[in-house]
Design a protein around this motif. Structure first.
Motif, PDB file in Angstrom:
ATOM      1  N   LEU A 185       0.735  -1.411  -0.079  1.00 28.41           N
ATOM      2  CA  LEU A 185       0.036   0.090   0.143  1.00 28.41           C
ATOM      3  C   LEU A 185       0.887   1.254   0.253  1.00 28.41           C
ATOM      4  N   LEU A 186       0.470   2.002  -1.000  1.00 24.48           N
ATOM      5  CA  LEU A 186       1.625   3.307  -1.126  1.00 24.48           C
ATOM      6  C   LEU A 186       0.933   4.443  -1.289  1.00 24.48           C
ATOM      7  N   ARG A 187       1.313   5.602  -0.465  1.00 19.24           N
ATOM      8  CA  ARG A 187       0.589   6.713  -0.587  1.00 19.24           C
ATOM      9  C   ARG A 187       1.810   7.611  -1.214  1.00 19.24           C
ATOM     10  N   LEU A 188       1.347   8.698  -2.051  1.00 18.57           N
ATOM     11  CA  LEU A 188       2.487   9.361  -2.627  1.00 18.57           C
ATOM     12  C   LEU A 188       1.843  10.961  -2.465  1.00 18.57           C
ATOM     13  N   ALA A 189       2.716  12.069  -2.103  1.00 16.78           N
ATOM     14  CA  ALA A 189       2.279  13.443  -2.172  1.00 16.78           C
ATOM     15  C   ALA A 189       3.431  14.338  -2.245  1.00 16.78           C
ATOM     16  N   ASN A 190       3.203  15.568  -2.345  1.00 12.79           N
ATOM     17  CA  ASN A 190       4.127  16.702  -2.330  1.00 12.79           C
ATOM     18  C   ASN A 190       4.814  16.796  -1.023  1.00 12.79           C
ATOM     19  N   HIS A 191       4.238  16.568  -0.010  1.00  9.18           N
ATOM     20  CA  HIS A 191       4.742  16.697   1.545  1.00  9.18           C
ATOM     21  C   HIS A 191       4.765  15.543   2.193  1.00  9.18           C
ATOM     22  N   PRO A 192       5.339  15.503   3.490  1.00 15.86           N
ATOM     23  CA  PRO A 192       5.310  14.478   4.144  1.00 15.86           C
ATOM     24  C   PRO A 192       3.980  13.727   4.527  1.00 15.86           C
ATOM     25  N   ILE A 193       4.300  12.441   4.402  1.00 15.67           N
ATOM     26  CA  ILE A 193       3.064  11.588   4.651  1.00 15.67           C
ATOM     27  C   ILE A 193       3.113  10.791   5.903  1.00 15.67           C
ATOM     28  N   GLU A 194       2.366  10.966   6.648  1.00 16.74           N
ATOM     29  CA  GLU A 194       2.544  10.027   8.058  1.00 16.74           C
ATOM     30  C   GLU A 194       1.532   9.060   8.336  1.00 16.74           C
ATOM     31  N   CYS A 195       0.687   8.915   7.297  1.00 17.76           N
ATOM     32  CA  CYS A 195      -0.538   7.853   7.534  1.00 17.76           C
ATOM     33  C   CYS A 195      -1.043   7.585   6.312  1.00 17.76           C
ATOM     34  N   LEU A 196      -1.866   6.450   6.390  1.00 13.10           N
ATOM     35  CA  LEU A 196      -2.501   5.973   5.007  1.00 13.10           C
ATOM     36  C   LEU A 196      -3.811   6.757   4.787  1.00 13.10           C
ATOM     37  N   ALA A 197      -3.979   6.806   3.392  1.00 12.96           N
ATOM     38  CA  ALA A 197      -5.452   7.465   3.245  1.00 12.96           C
ATOM     39  C   ALA A 197      -6.557   6.539   3.496  1.00 12.96           C
ATOM     40  N   ASP A 198      -7.626   7.321   3.805  1.00 15.01           N
ATOM     41  CA  ASP A 198      -9.095   6.456   4.123  1.00 15.01           C
ATOM     42  C   ASP A 198      -9.336   5.525   2.949  1.00 15.01           C
ATOM     43  N   ARG A 199      -9.031   5.684   1.845  1.00  9.90           N
ATOM     44  CA  ARG A 199      -9.577   4.731   0.883  1.00  9.90           C
ATOM     45  C   ARG A 199      -8.339   5.021  -0.289  1.00  9.90           C
ATOM     46  N   LEU A 200      -8.308   3.677  -0.898  1.00 10.88           N
ATOM     47  CA  LEU A 200      -7.510   3.604  -2.028  1.00 10.88           C
ATOM     48  C   LEU A 200      -8.017   4.343  -3.407  1.00 10.88           C
ATOM     49  N   ASP A 201      -7.356   4.999  -4.086  1.00 11.30           N
ATOM     50  CA  ASP A 201      -7.670   5.398  -5.422  1.00 11.30           C
ATOM     51  C   ASP A 201      -7.430   4.504  -6.504  1.00 11.30           C
ATOM     52  N   LEU A 202      -6.277   3.603  -6.358  1.00 14.24           N
ATOM     53  CA  LEU A 202      -6.099   2.845  -7.377  1.00 14.24           C
ATOM     54  C   LEU A 202      -5.868   1.315  -6.750  1.00 14.24           C
ATOM     55  N   MET A 203      -6.199   0.284  -7.147  1.00 12.65           N
ATOM     56  CA  MET A 203      -5.912  -0.974  -6.711  1.00 12.65           C
ATOM     57  C   MET A 203      -5.693  -1.912  -7.842  1.00 12.65           C
ATOM     58  N   ILE A 204      -4.319  -2.364  -7.888  1.00 11.38           N
ATOM     59  CA  ILE A 204      -4.259  -3.383  -8.934  1.00 11.38           C
ATOM     60  C   ILE A 204      -3.912  -4.857  -8.231  1.00 11.38           C
ATOM     61  N   GLY A 205      -4.586  -5.741  -8.923  1.00 11.82           N
ATOM     62  CA  GLY A 205      -4.269  -7.217  -8.229  1.00 11.82           C
ATOM     63  C   GLY A 205      -3.734  -8.106  -9.356  1.00 11.82           C
ATOM     64  N   ILE A 206      -2.714  -8.704  -8.936  1.00 14.26           N
ATOM     65  CA  ILE A 206      -1.741  -9.258 -10.026  1.00 14.26           C
ATOM     66  C   ILE A 206      -2.614 -10.636 -10.026  1.00 14.26           C
ATOM     67  N   ASP A 207      -3.413 -11.100  -8.762  1.00  8.65           N
ATOM     68  CA  ASP A 207      -4.246 -12.219  -8.324  1.00  8.65           C
ATOM     69  C   ASP A 207      -4.851 -11.779  -7.229  1.00  8.65           C
ATOM     70  N   TRP A 208      -6.079 -12.442  -6.962  1.00  8.95           N
ATOM     71  CA  TRP A 208      -6.828 -11.889  -5.781  1.00  8.95           C
ATOM     72  C   TRP A 208      -6.890 -13.140  -4.749  1.00  8.95           C
ATOM     73  N   LEU A 209      -6.191 -13.898  -4.849  1.00  9.71           N
ATOM     74  CA  LEU A 209      -6.301 -15.303  -4.385  1.00  9.71           C
ATOM     75  C   LEU A 209      -5.930 -14.955  -2.636  1.00  9.71           C
ATOM     76  N   ASN A 210      -7.268 -15.318  -2.087  1.00 10.48           N
ATOM     77  CA  ASN A 210      -7.082 -15.047  -0.442  1.00 10.48           C
ATOM     78  C   ASN A 210      -7.005 -13.605  -0.165  1.00 10.48           C
ATOM     79  N   ALA A 211      -7.059 -12.633  -1.107  1.00  6.71           N
ATOM     80  CA  ALA A 211      -6.984 -11.176  -0.760  1.00  6.71           C
ATOM     81  C   ALA A 211      -8.115 -10.711   0.179  1.00  6.71           C
ATOM     82  N   GLN A 212      -9.312 -11.590   0.309  1.00  9.44           N
ATOM     83  CA  GLN A 212     -10.391 -11.238   1.281  1.00  9.44           C
ATOM     84  C   GLN A 212      -9.854 -11.116   2.369  1.00  9.44           C
ATOM     85  N   ARG A 213      -8.745 -11.935   2.977  1.00 14.15           N
ATOM     86  CA  ARG A 213      -8.237 -12.056   4.343  1.00 14.15           C
ATOM     87  C   ARG A 213      -7.961 -10.598   4.900  1.00 14.15           C
TER      88      ARG A 213
END
Lengths: 277, 175, 573
Positions: free
Chosen positions: C55-83
């Motif tokens: 999980l990666l969050r990028l910005a122009n300023h220091p980032i110290e926490c994750l976003a509330d939600r993902l803007d983009l998610m890419i699944g090479i595969d989804w096996l067991n990802a529901q865990r």
């Protein structure tokens, strides 16, 4: 750092003015004499010796010497001594323990201290009982010895510290008797001078909880053969002796573990380069 | 068997005096140690007994220094190493007990004096040197006197009855 | 196309797909391109082949926490990802990319209303000699985020330098293919262009920053036993100490580790160990010994889910109690907590300084979140805290190791110093160090050890205190970043909230805390602890005004800025 060794040190130089709380008649008084005599013989100034101990009657010994000392928590003296010796190889480090502190709670650290083979001397005053806490069985107590916590005796095979030391890699193994304080002092000198982890078990009777140990002075005897440097030979001898064989039993040839310390290779300021993109 | 240190060689008068002095000096230290033990363990009667014994041995030591004349016994003892281990009059620490009585202390002293006597007697019997023999013989007399003195003192203190070591209080745990 | 100040992406895959590697490459490239960022990861319980997400969050300023939600998610595969579906929060604005051969995304994706598109990454990879789907995914993500192909290529070359040109070309080809495949996809948002300002860039984790802070603070000996999630500290320190004249010993257990550093410190060398909750439990007895015998040392506790074995790979803030109160007897000692990955460097360096100055054990409460998150930041400024122990280098007369000096700190004789011999002891002792059970000495030494900590001037570093308003948000540790972001969002709504985050948890600072709370009528406490340990700690030591609300939850899910923002806005007076 003044590394001069003072000639002609007297045992009295190594005694502090603190009066021991040991019961009169305790073998540890003799051990203290052996310590001070051995230190005097070595000629190392008292400020260059560190006596490290845990908890128990035998562990009171550091304060009775005039050396630097650490009276730590139960069973962990070997770990404390390892940290000290690795960072201060210039000091003579002697660790003092008892059969409870050393073989029960300290058992795990005993194995790894032998295995690590850091240059230090481990002296265990074994009285086959827990003296400080009033008479429970220790790992070396005879299986039939009756105590409050083990009525009728533990029924357990006693721990054999010399065998464990040998198997774990100790580089020098000896057994002494506190009453033979002269021979003990000589062996302590040899143990301290021998490189690597030296283990000296001193049978030291407990006058209060094991009055039967008064007999020990009649049961100890010099080992029938001299020390060997062959672990297999030593193993056979030590595993079959009667527990009262005195003398140096094994003198190994392992190189002591002495990691590099103190020599700076790079400027700490260089370290942040690893973080730079 | 546990044993005491082997008897050191006496090759000269200096050796003899040094060893004789050391016997007394070691005894002083050992009795002082025992006096301290008795003080820590609240046995004032024995504190006095051991301090008296220490004082007596101290006087003996001084006498030997005086007798030695030009010989610096202290220096000689230091140089030669002297007794390698417990010397004859160093009382056996394992025989101490916090409730011990003067009788016990004197028994310890008696053993010591007898050992010293045996040592000097041995010198007399084995030495080939006339001067050493003569001096050793004087020491034999001296030690015999000490033995008698201890016997006399023992007459003042009877052997304690059984149960002398009975302490109604149980042992303490300090840690 | 909306321009956004920060953007969050997750790369998901399992069974050797290499999702985490892709995430690492992405943050490296993005940082080189001038962005700052935060990378965390979440994994399944398997040692190999498990499901994983970067999980990666990028910005122009220091980032110290994750976003509330993902803007983009890419699944090479989804096996067991529901865990770990709960950590992969998407919304209607999110774009989710999957592989037709990769199974179905977690049910939460469909529920969230996110857009789903497919890219046949596995097939595409087969078309490249030695091609791998994660490189395709990396290319897709790079294109959508605006991270230049050249930056990605540069880091491929660096990472695969030892694997030969064929491997490098295969990866580059994969990235190129990914870029091409993403050409027709509209993310709907664009990350603001980075503003490179010439400042030196660092890529580091909290655990590594702890290591650097330790060495800068003067630590030269470490002994430790490996434990998740602290082991990386040891892995970084072992060669670093060797290079700077120190050494790290692996101990047989934590009991040995803490005693070893006591021994080394007794001998004069500033020393440190690193562990997690279960290890700290084992060390408690020896920490008492260090307190009583006044031996300086630093213990890093990288907190994880508890109690007992708990959740080793997740973060939580539930070791506060044991750190502050765990020692038997009255045993005051220092407890600090870093507030971000970058702050791990400062706080550890400060800890070494305080430990040596006050001859006391110092616990640093880091956690898995900051410990194992990777951040791309500007190089932090140097600070001048280096441990200086008060030594008794010349001893005249009888040496009193524990002399009742003003200020409570007594000079320590290092072994080797003539005349300074003493026996350090856990037993209660007098000024000389001789054991005693007397009342006067016990009182005097307890007073001394409390006094030395209480009278020390800690300066402004003791806490982060920002903002104004009648509501104070009080938090600590890794939640400080999320709190700041939540407060910023409330400010945009016109609600003023002050932030108080202590960095020094023990000894407590009643006057200064009272000053920070002056004028405040409401307090919102935010912490990641089921039992509300921080709330109870505050109540025990500080007067809290008027109304108090607590937003607390155990791990494994971090408390996010959006939740904090909501808690603020829902609490209208």
């Amino acid at each position: 750092m003044n590394l001069d060794v003072r000639p002609a040190c007297k045992p009295g130089d190594y005694k502090s003015d603190v009066k021991p709380i040991w019961c009169p008649g305790c073998g540890d008084y003799h051990v203290l004499l052996s310590f001070t005599r051995a230190f005097a013989q070595l000629g190392v100034p008292p400020e260059r010796i560190a006596v490290i101990s845990g908890i128990g009657c035998s562990s009171r010994i550091p304060a009775y010497t005039n050396c630097y000392g650490f009276h730590g928590v139960h069973g962990r003296s070997l770990a404390l001594a390892a940290g000290l010796k690795v960072t201060r190889p210039d000091l003579t480090v002697v660790v003092a323990s008892g059969d409870g502190d050393g073989y029960s709670i300290g058992g795990n650290h005993f194995i790894h201290a032998c295995r690590r083979n850091i240059d230090m001397t481990y002296v265990v005053m074994d009285n086959h009982i827990y003296g400080m806490t009033k008479g429970q069985p220790s790992p070396t107590t005879e299986p039939e010895f009756d105590t409050a916590l083990s009525p009728g005796g533990t029924g357990l095979r006693p721990f054999h510290p010399l065998v464990v030391a040998l198997a774990s890699g100790a580089n020098f193994i000896a057994r002494c008797f506190s009453g033979d304080f002269n021979q003990t002092a000589d062996i302590l000198v040899e143990a301290i001078e021998h490189p690597g982890f030296s283990f000296v078990e001193i049978l030291s009777p407990c006058v209060t909880f094991r009055p039967d140990e008064k007999e020990w002075k009649n049961m100890v005897h010099p080992a029938p053969v001299g020390p060997t440097d062959d672990p297999a030979k030593a193993a056979r001898r030590i595993m079959t002796d009667d527990g009262f064989n005195l003398g140096v039993l094994y003198r190994g040839k392992r190189q002591p573990y002495r990691p590099e310390f103190g020599a700076q290779v790079s400027d700490p300021a260089e370290l942040e380069k690893e973080f730079e993109l | 068997m546990s044993k005491r240190a082997a008897t050191p060689k006496v090759a000269s008068l200096a050796d003899l005096f040094a060893l004789a002095w050391q016997i007394e000096a070691d005894a002083v230290e050992r009795y002082k140690l025992l006096a301290d033990q008795m003080e820590t363990h609240n046995n004032p009667e024995l504190v006095k007994v051991f301090r008296d014994l220490a004082r007596a041995e101290g006087i003996h030591a001084e006498e030997i220094r005086r007798l030695a004349g030009d010989i610096d016994v202290v220096e000689h003892a230091r140089k030669t190493g002297g007794w390698k281990g417990e010397s004859p009059e160093e009382a056996d620490l394992s025989a101490a007990h916090y409730m011990m009585t003067p009788w016990h202390a004197l028994q310890m002293a008696l053993v010591g004096e007898k050992r010293a006597l045996a040592f000097f007697t041995g010198i007399v019997e084995t030495t080939k040197d006339a001067k050493i023999k003569q001096m050793a013989a004087e020491f034999v007399e001296e030690e015999a006197e000490h033995v008698n003195l201890v016997h006399r003192l023992l007459r003042k203190y009877p052997e304690p009855a059984e149960g002398w070591a009975d302490d109604p209080d149980p042992p303490n745990t300090v840690e | 196309m909306t321009e956004v100040a920060n953007l969050s992406v997750a790369i998901v895959g399992s069974g050797g797909a290499g999702a985490l590697t892709a995430g690492n490459l992405l943050i490296e490239a993005a940082s080189a391109a001038g962005w700052q960022g935060l990378l965390t990861r979440t994994v399944g319980p398997q040692i190999r082949g498990g499901e994983a997400a970067a999980l990666l969050r990028l910005a122009n300023h220091p980032i110290e926490c994750l976003a509330d939600r993902l803007d983009l998610m890419i699944g090479i595969d989804w096996l067991n990802a529901q865990r770990f579906g709960a950590e992969l929060d998407t919304g209607p604005h999110s774009l989710v990319i999957g592989d037709p051969q990769g199974g179905d995304p977690p049910p939460s994706v469909a529920k969230s209303g996110a857009r789903v598109v497919q890219i046949p990454m596995k097939e595409m990879a087969k078309g490249i000699p030695d091609g791998r789907p994660n490189m395709i995914a990396l290319g897709v993500t790079g294109k959508l985020l605006g991270v230049g192909e050249n930056f990605l290529s540069a880091f491929i070359e660096k990472r695969l330098a030892g694997k030969g040109p064929a491997a490098i070309e295969a990866s580059k080809a994969g990235i190129r293919a990914g870029f091409r495949a993403a050409a027709g996809i509209d993310l709907g948002m664009r990350l603001s262009a980075p503003k490179p300002n010439g400042a030196k860039r660092w890529l580091t984790s909290g655990n590594e920053a702890v290591g650097l802070g330790a060495i800068r603070g003067g630590i030269r000996f470490a002994a430790a036993y490996p434990i998740t999630p602290a082991t990386e500290i040891l892995e970084w320190l072992a060669p670093a100490l060797a290079r700077t004249g120190g050494v790290l010993l692996q101990a047989e257990d934590e009991l040995a580790a803490i005693n070893m550093i006591i021994g080394a410190s007794f001998g004069g060398t500033p020393s440190l160990t690193a562990t997690s909750g279960p290890g700290l439990s084992l060390m408690i007895e020896a920490l008492g010994l260090a307190t009583a015998s006044e031996i300086p040392l630093v213990v890093i506790d990288v907190m994880r889910g508890g109690p007992s074995t708990g959740i080793p790979t997740k973060s939580e803030q539930a070791d506060l109690n044991i750190a502050v109160y765990g020692l038997h007897g009255d045993a005051p000692h220092l407890v600090l907590a870093p507030q971000s990955v970058a702050d791990c460097l400062f706080t550890t360096q400060w800890a070494a300084y305080l430990a040596e100055s006050l001859q006391a054990p110092t616990i640093v409460l880091s956690d898995q979140f900051v410990g194992q998150s990777l951040v791309a930041i500007e190089r932090p400024a140097d600070v001048a805290f280096i441990g200086q122990r008060l030594r008794a280098s010349e001893v005249n007369g009888v040496y009193k190791r524990y002399a009742l000096a003003a200020g409570g700190v007594s000079p320590m004789a290092i072994p080797g110093t003539p005349g300074g011999q003493y026996t350090a002891d856990g037993l209660t002792h007098n000024e000389r160090g001789t054991p005693t059970s007397g009342a006067t000495d016990h009182q005097a030494q307890l007073d001394k050890r409390a006094r030395k900590l209480n009278e020390f001037v800690y300066g402004d570093h003791w806490a982060t205190i920002e903002g104004a308003g009648d509501l104070a948000l009080v938090t600590w540790g890794s939640l400080t970043g999320a709190a700041r972001e939540g407060i910023a969002r409330a400010a945009a709504d016109g609600i003023e909230v002050a932030l108080i985050a202590p960095r020094l948890l023990s000894p407590v600072q009643p006057e200064r805390f009272a000053a920070a709370l002056k004028g405040k009528k409401r307090v919102l406490i935010v912490e990641q602890s089921h039992g509300g340990q921080f709330h109870r700690y505050l109540r025990a030591h500080y007067d809290l005004p008027g109304e108090v609300r607590v937003l607390n939850r155990p791990g494994p899910l971090p408390i996010k800025a959006g939740e904090i923002h909501r808690a603020i806005t829902e609490w209208r007076v």
